[in-house]
Motif scaffolding. Structure first.
Motif, PDB file in Angstrom:
ATOM      1  N   GLY A  17       0.798  -1.061  -0.218  1.00  0.00           N
ATOM      2  CA  GLY A  17      -0.065   0.048   0.157  1.00  0.00           C
ATOM      3  C   GLY A  17       0.731   1.161  -0.010  1.00  0.00           C
ATOM      4  O   GLY A  17       2.041   1.247  -0.423  1.00  0.00           O
ATOM      5  N   ASP A  18       0.192   2.335   0.441  1.00  0.00           N
ATOM      6  CA  ASP A  18       0.753   3.702   0.431  1.00  0.00           C
ATOM      7  C   ASP A  18       1.601   3.897   1.465  1.00  0.00           C
ATOM      8  O   ASP A  18       1.271   4.097   2.857  1.00  0.00           O
ATOM      9  N   GLU A  19       3.039   3.899   1.327  1.00  0.00           N
ATOM     10  CA  GLU A  19       4.104   4.358   2.360  1.00  0.00           C
ATOM     11  C   GLU A  19       3.634   5.383   3.306  1.00  0.00           C
ATOM     12  O   GLU A  19       3.990   5.518   4.521  1.00  0.00           O
ATOM     13  N   LYS A  20       3.100   6.313   2.786  1.00  0.00           N
ATOM     14  CA  LYS A  20       2.812   7.642   3.520  1.00  0.00           C
ATOM     15  C   LYS A  20       1.147   7.604   4.399  1.00  0.00           C
ATOM     16  O   LYS A  20       0.808   8.151   4.854  1.00  0.00           O
ATOM     17  N   GLY A  21       0.669   6.355   3.946  1.00  0.00           N
ATOM     18  CA  GLY A  21      -0.595   6.291   4.560  1.00  0.00           C
ATOM     19  C   GLY A  21      -0.979   5.615   5.853  1.00  0.00           C
ATOM     20  O   GLY A  21       0.048   5.269   6.416  1.00  0.00           O
ATOM     21  N   MET A  22      -1.866   5.659   6.459  1.00  0.00           N
ATOM     22  CA  MET A  22      -1.917   5.560   7.831  1.00  0.00           C
ATOM     23  C   MET A  22      -1.872   3.836   7.998  1.00  0.00           C
ATOM     24  O   MET A  22      -2.254   3.093   7.137  1.00  0.00           O
ATOM     25  N   HIS A  43      -8.276  -3.914  -1.330  1.00  0.00           N
ATOM     26  CA  HIS A  43      -9.309  -2.953  -1.026  1.00  0.00           C
ATOM     27  C   HIS A  43      -8.693  -1.935  -0.285  1.00  0.00           C
ATOM     28  O   HIS A  43      -9.306  -0.763  -0.648  1.00  0.00           O
ATOM     29  N   PHE A  44      -7.657  -1.767   0.504  1.00  0.00           N
ATOM     30  CA  PHE A  44      -7.287  -0.969   1.441  1.00  0.00           C
ATOM     31  C   PHE A  44      -5.867  -0.328   0.789  1.00  0.00           C
ATOM     32  O   PHE A  44      -5.475   0.721   1.429  1.00  0.00           O
ATOM     33  N   ALA A  45      -5.151  -0.990   0.106  1.00  0.00           N
ATOM     34  CA  ALA A  45      -3.860  -0.648  -0.547  1.00  0.00           C
ATOM     35  C   ALA A  45      -3.703   0.585  -0.764  1.00  0.00           C
ATOM     36  O   ALA A  45      -2.593   1.228  -0.830  1.00  0.00           O
ATOM     37  N   GLY A  46      -4.611   1.338  -1.681  1.00  0.00           N
ATOM     38  CA  GLY A  46      -4.689   2.496  -2.244  1.00  0.00           C
ATOM     39  C   GLY A  46      -4.730   3.715  -1.172  1.00  0.00           C
ATOM     40  O   GLY A  46      -4.098   4.811  -1.290  1.00  0.00           O
ATOM     41  N   LEU A  50      -0.165  -0.896   4.712  1.00  0.00           N
ATOM     42  CA  LEU A  50      -0.710  -2.247   5.148  1.00  0.00           C
ATOM     43  C   LEU A  50       0.369  -3.213   5.583  1.00  0.00           C
ATOM     44  O   LEU A  50       1.663  -3.149   5.064  1.00  0.00           O
ATOM     45  N   VAL A  51       0.151  -3.780   6.691  1.00  0.00           N
ATOM     46  CA  VAL A  51       1.082  -4.559   7.588  1.00  0.00           C
ATOM     47  C   VAL A  51       0.238  -5.832   7.722  1.00  0.00           C
ATOM     48  O   VAL A  51      -0.546  -6.047   8.665  1.00  0.00           O
TER      49      VAL A  51
END
Length: 115
Positions: A17-22, A43-46, A50-51
């Motif tokens: 996912g987004d490295e800068k995302g929550m 569904h959440f990667a954008g 994600l861990v």
């Protein structure tokens, strides 16, 4: 493949996912590995960082002699998140993963729990 040794136990993990995302952490159920979340993660990667990881004794992570306590599992998660510089994540867990998530939230800051 990514691995981190936490308190002598090597854990397999996957970042997506987004490295800068929550940060959003997924914890699998007993007898499964991080692949249990394959149908959900995309569904959440954008929007999220994600861990996913294999708990000790599961998937590609080490399988030290048991028994494993809930505290062991919580400490593994805390160590992995420290290793990844993740603070106050959203934590999602299913089955025993939900128990680990609850125990983690009782000892560390989280933004939200999904159980």
């Amino acid at each position: 493949m990514n691995f981190a040794t936490i308190s002598g136990v090597t854990l397999h993990y996957k970042l997506e996912g987004d490295e800068k995302g929550m940060p959003l952490v997924f914890i699998n159920s007993l007898g499964t590995d991080l692949r249990i979340w394959d149908g959900v993660a995309g569904h959440f990667a954008g929007r999220f960082r994600l861990v996913r990881y294999d708990k000790r004794g599961h998937g590609l992570s080490d399988c030290p002699p048991g028994p494993y306590s809930l505290r062991d599992q919580r400490d593994d998660l805390a160590g992995l998140l420290r290793h990844l510089d993740v603070e106050a994540p959203i934590v999602a867990g299913i089955s025993v993963g939900g128990m680990i998530a609850l125990d983690y939230a009782a000892h560390y800051p989280v933004r939200a729990l999904v159980l």
